[in-house]
Design an enzyme around this catalytic site. Structure first.
Site, PDB file in Angstrom:
ATOM      1  N   CYS A   1      77.976 -13.395 -26.338  1.00 57.28           N
ATOM      2  CA  CYS A   1      76.714 -14.126 -26.242  1.00 57.28           C
ATOM      3  C   CYS A   1      75.574 -13.125 -26.137  1.00 57.28           C
ATOM      4  O   CYS A   1      75.677 -12.152 -25.389  1.00 57.28           O
ATOM      5  CB  CYS A   1      76.747 -15.017 -25.003  1.00 57.28           C
ATOM      6  SG  CYS A   1      75.229 -15.940 -24.741  1.00 57.28           S
TER       7      CYS A   1
ATOM      8  N   HIS B   1      74.324 -23.936 -24.274  1.00 59.53           N
ATOM      9  CA  HIS B   1      73.073 -23.299 -23.830  1.00 59.53           C
ATOM     10  C   HIS B   1      72.008 -24.346 -23.526  1.00 59.53           C
ATOM     11  O   HIS B   1      71.218 -24.184 -22.604  1.00 59.53           O
ATOM     12  CB  HIS B   1      72.526 -22.374 -24.928  1.00 59.53           C
ATOM     13  CG  HIS B   1      73.112 -20.998 -24.911  1.00 59.53           C
ATOM     14  ND1 HIS B   1      73.021 -20.166 -23.816  1.00 59.53           N
ATOM     15  CD2 HIS B   1      73.782 -20.292 -25.848  1.00 59.53           C
ATOM     16  CE1 HIS B   1      73.614 -19.003 -24.090  1.00 59.53           C
ATOM     17  NE2 HIS B   1      74.091 -19.065 -25.319  1.00 59.53           N
TER      18      HIS B   1
ATOM     19  N   HIS C   1      79.146 -23.708 -28.441  1.00 58.54           N
ATOM     20  CA  HIS C   1      78.559 -22.624 -27.642  1.00 58.54           C
ATOM     21  C   HIS C   1      77.038 -22.804 -27.532  1.00 58.54           C
ATOM     22  O   HIS C   1      76.468 -22.726 -26.443  1.00 58.54           O
ATOM     23  CB  HIS C   1      78.907 -21.274 -28.297  1.00 58.54           C
ATOM     24  CG  HIS C   1      78.314 -20.071 -27.610  1.00 58.54           C
ATOM     25  ND1 HIS C   1      79.102 -19.073 -27.061  1.00 58.54           N
ATOM     26  CD2 HIS C   1      77.027 -19.696 -27.392  1.00 58.54           C
ATOM     27  CE1 HIS C   1      78.305 -18.153 -26.521  1.00 58.54           C
ATOM     28  NE2 HIS C   1      77.038 -18.504 -26.725  1.00 58.54           N
ATOM     29  N   GLU C   2      76.407 -23.055 -28.676  1.00 63.04           N
ATOM     30  CA  GLU C   2      74.937 -23.192 -28.661  1.00 63.04           C
ATOM     31  C   GLU C   2      74.511 -24.478 -27.952  1.00 63.04           C
ATOM     32  O   GLU C   2      73.495 -24.491 -27.252  1.00 63.04           O
ATOM     33  CB  GLU C   2      74.383 -23.139 -30.083  1.00 63.04           C
ATOM     34  CG  GLU C   2      74.686 -21.845 -30.841  1.00 63.04           C
ATOM     35  CD  GLU C   2      74.332 -20.576 -30.088  1.00 63.04           C
ATOM     36  OE1 GLU C   2      73.371 -20.571 -29.297  1.00 63.04           O
ATOM     37  OE2 GLU C   2      75.036 -19.561 -30.285  1.00 63.04           O
TER      38      GLU C   2
HETATM   39 ZN   LIG Z   1      75.229 -17.633 -26.193  1.00 65.92          ZN
END
Ligand SMILES: [Zn+2]
Length: 164
Positions: free
Chosen positions: A90, A136, A132-133
């Site tokens: 990341c 966030h 993953h995004e």
């Molecule tokens: Zn990330």
């Protein structure tokens, strides 16, 4: 010549822990931000970059899923199946890779750069990038997938922001 690059926020920055709010329309300012985020993602050698990573509390990310730069606004995950464990890195956790188990197949929806509603099936690495995004955008980071007792040792490995 490289274009404008944004400062990617590093672990410890409170904006990485915020839950973002949905985008209600595309504005010229948003289009410019998306372009600048795509540029930053490539300059940092990332495959995805979420708004919260550049200090913006809104629900969107940019990613390259092997077919060039894509814009994903108000992402949602509907269905998920299967499971796969892979190492992930990341841009906000430089120096770390963490093994994360995620669904292998997902069905997603989001709005594109024209605010058109898109529904897609994603699998494998593409599903992983999307998840993953999307994490966030709700303030979730890779370290949250690690046992609490193992976190301090990993936190020590995080390097300071290389781009200053
Ligand atoms: Zn990330």
């Amino acid at each position: 010549m490289s274009g404008i690059r944004l400062k990617v926020r590093i672990y410890g920055d409170p904006c990485l822990r915020e839950k973002t709010r949905p985008v209600d329309k595309i504005t010229p300012a948003l289009r410019l931000m998306l372009k600048t985020m795509v540029n930053t993602m490539y300059e940092e050698d990332g495959v995805g970059l979420a708004a919260s990573q550049v200090g913006i509390n809104e629900s969107f990310f940019v990613a390259d899923m092997g077919d060039g730069p894509g814009v994903y606004i108000n992402p949602q995950i509907y269905k998920q199946s299967g499971e796969e464990t892979m190492e992930e890195g990341c841009l906000s956790l430089p120096g770390l890779t963490i093994k994360v188990a995620r669904p292998k197949n997902i069905q997603v929806s989001y709005r594109d750069v024209n605010f058109e509603n898109i529904t897609r099936d994603l699998e494998g690495l593409h599903a992983r990038i999307f998840l993953h995004e999307s994490d966030h955008l709700i303030g979730r980071l890779l370290l949250d997938y690690v046992d609490e007792k193992d976190r301090p040792a990993l936190e020590k490995k995080i390097q300071p922001n290389p781009s200053g």
